[in-house]
Design an enzyme around this catalytic site. Sequence first.
Site, PDB file in Angstrom:
ATOM      1  N   GLY A  31      39.846  13.702  25.649  1.00 57.70           N
ATOM      2  CA  GLY A  31      40.311  14.632  25.040  1.00 57.70           C
ATOM      3  C   GLY A  31      40.917  14.271  23.605  1.00 57.70           C
ATOM      4  O   GLY A  31      40.145  13.743  22.941  1.00 57.70           O
ATOM      5  N   VAL A  32      41.953  15.025  23.493  1.00 56.00           N
ATOM      6  CA  VAL A  32      42.362  14.898  22.035  1.00 56.00           C
ATOM      7  C   VAL A  32      42.667  13.264  21.548  1.00 56.00           C
ATOM      8  O   VAL A  32      42.671  12.830  20.418  1.00 56.00           O
ATOM      9  CB  VAL A  32      43.439  15.809  21.615  1.00 56.00           C
ATOM     10  CG1 VAL A  32      45.050  15.304  22.455  1.00 56.00           C
ATOM     11  CG2 VAL A  32      43.820  16.013  20.239  1.00 56.00           C
ATOM     12  N   ASP A  33      43.023  12.541  22.566  1.00 55.12           N
ATOM     13  CA  ASP A  33      43.341  11.224  22.492  1.00 55.12           C
ATOM     14  C   ASP A  33      42.177  10.362  21.858  1.00 55.12           C
ATOM     15  O   ASP A  33      42.265   9.786  20.922  1.00 55.12           O
ATOM     16  CB  ASP A  33      43.755  10.364  23.687  1.00 55.12           C
ATOM     17  CG  ASP A  33      44.588   9.219  23.566  1.00 55.12           C
ATOM     18  OD1 ASP A  33      45.039   8.527  24.628  1.00 55.12           O
ATOM     19  OD2 ASP A  33      44.880   8.863  22.223  1.00 55.12           O
TER      20      ASP A  33
HETATM   21  N1  APR Z   1      41.787  19.143  18.568  1.00 58.00           N
HETATM   22  C1  APR Z   1      42.603  20.119  19.207  1.00 58.00           C
HETATM   23  N2  APR Z   1      42.942  20.251  20.519  1.00 58.00           N
HETATM   24  C2  APR Z   1      42.159  19.311  21.227  1.00 58.00           C
HETATM   25  C3  APR Z   1      41.101  18.729  20.906  1.00 58.00           C
HETATM   26  C4  APR Z   1      40.846  18.577  19.584  1.00 58.00           C
HETATM   27  N3  APR Z   1      39.897  17.796  18.975  1.00 58.00           N
HETATM   28  N4  APR Z   1      40.369  18.004  21.888  1.00 58.00           N
HETATM   29  C5  APR Z   1      41.173  18.650  23.283  1.00 58.00           C
HETATM   30  N5  APR Z   1      42.002  19.268  22.691  1.00 58.00           N
HETATM   31  C6  APR Z   1      43.144  20.085  23.349  1.00 58.00           C
HETATM   32  C7  APR Z   1      42.426  20.402  25.012  1.00 58.00           C
HETATM   33  O1  APR Z   1      41.641  21.671  25.012  1.00 58.00           O
HETATM   34  C8  APR Z   1      43.746  20.803  25.636  1.00 58.00           C
HETATM   35  O2  APR Z   1      44.205  22.147  25.414  1.00 58.00           O
HETATM   36  O3  APR Z   1      44.229  19.342  23.603  1.00 58.00           O
HETATM   37  C9  APR Z   1      44.870  19.806  24.754  1.00 58.00           C
HETATM   38  C10 APR Z   1      45.397  18.349  25.533  1.00 58.00           C
HETATM   39  O4  APR Z   1      44.120  18.196  26.260  1.00 58.00           O
HETATM   40  P1  APR Z   1      44.117  16.409  26.444  1.00 58.00           P
HETATM   41  O5  APR Z   1      43.706  15.985  25.287  1.00 58.00           O
HETATM   42  O6  APR Z   1      43.541  16.559  27.749  1.00 58.00           O
HETATM   43  O7  APR Z   1      45.519  15.974  26.645  1.00 58.00           O
HETATM   44  P2  APR Z   1      46.655  16.045  28.047  1.00 58.00           P
HETATM   45  O8  APR Z   1      46.244  17.458  28.906  1.00 58.00           O
HETATM   46  O9  APR Z   1      48.047  15.960  27.443  1.00 58.00           O
HETATM   47  O10 APR Z   1      46.287  14.630  29.012  1.00 58.00           O
HETATM   48  C11 APR Z   1      46.417  13.506  28.313  1.00 58.00           C
HETATM   49  O11 APR Z   1      44.401  12.784  28.602  1.00 58.00           O
HETATM   50  O12 APR Z   1      43.070  12.079  26.913  1.00 58.00           O
HETATM   51  C12 APR Z   1      43.565  11.659  27.840  1.00 58.00           C
HETATM   52  O13 APR Z   1      44.535   9.596  27.155  1.00 58.00           O
HETATM   53  C13 APR Z   1      45.021  10.846  27.452  1.00 58.00           C
HETATM   54  O14 APR Z   1      45.571  10.169  29.403  1.00 58.00           O
HETATM   55  C14 APR Z   1      45.848  11.113  28.480  1.00 58.00           C
HETATM   56  C15 APR Z   1      45.578  12.419  28.900  1.00 58.00           C
END
Ligand code: APR
Length: 349
Positions: A31-33
């Site tokens: 994801g965003v991480d």
């Molecule tokens: N820019 C903006 N928003 C984004 C991006 C980006 N590049 N990529 C994803 N998103 C959005 C997703 O659509 C979602 O709405 O960010 C939001 C959060 O999604 P996740 O990244 O999956 O984060 P989260 O739900 O908090 O889960 C965290 O996921 O990636 C792993 O290491 C992380 O274990 C942790 C978990």
Amino acid sequence: MPLLLVRNDITRMTVDAIVNAANPSLLGGGGVDGAIHRAAGPELLAECRTLGGCKTGEAKLTKGYRLPARYVIHTVGPIWHGGRFGEEHLLRSCYRRSLELAVEQGCETVAFPLISSGVYGYPKAEAFRVAADTVARFLEDHELTVYLVLFDRVAAYLGDRFGNVQSFIDDAYAEEELQKPKNQYAARWAREPREDTGKIWREEARPCEAAPKPAPKRPNPLASETDRELDDLLRQLDEGFSKTLLRLIDEKGMTDVQCYKRANIDRKLFSKIRSDPNYKPSKTTAVAFALALELTLPETQSLLARAGYTLSHSYLADIVVETCIEKGIFSVLDVNELLFSYDQPLLGS
Ligand code: APR
């Protein structure tokens, strides 16, 4: 100061700090991480290794390295388990702690993704409501610009928050479109580059019939109450936008700060309006103040006319605003959510 909704990839945001939706290890993920670590480069992971992880609801700051943002604030959102295990409290803590860190670091602009709304399963509409409400409360006492970066279609975030408002808007706009001669150049209420000219253009302020200048009246000591009311009315007809706004703030018993924060306007812009009786705001600014003051539709039209604007069914954005005023939706944030869902320019600074 403003809370703005943008649809973007957070790794591209040129702000002081972007917030990462991390996991407790802070060692990257999907994801965003994953996107942030890929864009920042290996130095980010190297610094994260020194932080010793992060608790859910807490936040830690690192440099941004190859990102356009100077810092990354890593926060760990709650995993959704149905909403009865303190998820909202923990999610609010993510936003609050991240903002506190940003203020401590002297950041003026911060961009958040919608924390926990992806892998962690927090329902998007709920996640959006909690995020927007927590940030808006923090901004009541802090001068900061915060971007809520939405990665999906906004409809996913609105849920059924606005009930039948959207159907009212769609019907009104469809009705207007049917009435219109096929005029494909009907300007939308938008500031957007025109393909043909590439220049930014904005809706021409409609030539508003300036109120006829009242004949100068000699004060009449015997003036009855009605005459005095008429005097007030005639005096008001002459007022510019700035004077009208300040009068309305007083009449509503609000402070300047309450009004411009509710309007999602930053302090600098309000100071300009306050100090220049001839200041002409943008239409989005004028409408934002009308909502902050909870004006009726006629009062809104009167305030807009001071700046040479009017609400018209020829513009989708105006229909959204009119419908919200008629439905008693005066929160600029709520109206911005609807405007954003229709790809219209947002209200406020
Ligand atoms: N820019 C903006 N928003 C984004 C991006 C980006 N590049 N990529 C994803 N998103 C959005 C997703 O659509 C979602 O709405 O960010 C939001 C959060 O999604 P996740 O990244 O999956 O984060 P989260 O739900 O908090 O889960 C965290 O996921 O990636 C792993 O290491 C992380 O274990 C942790 C978990």
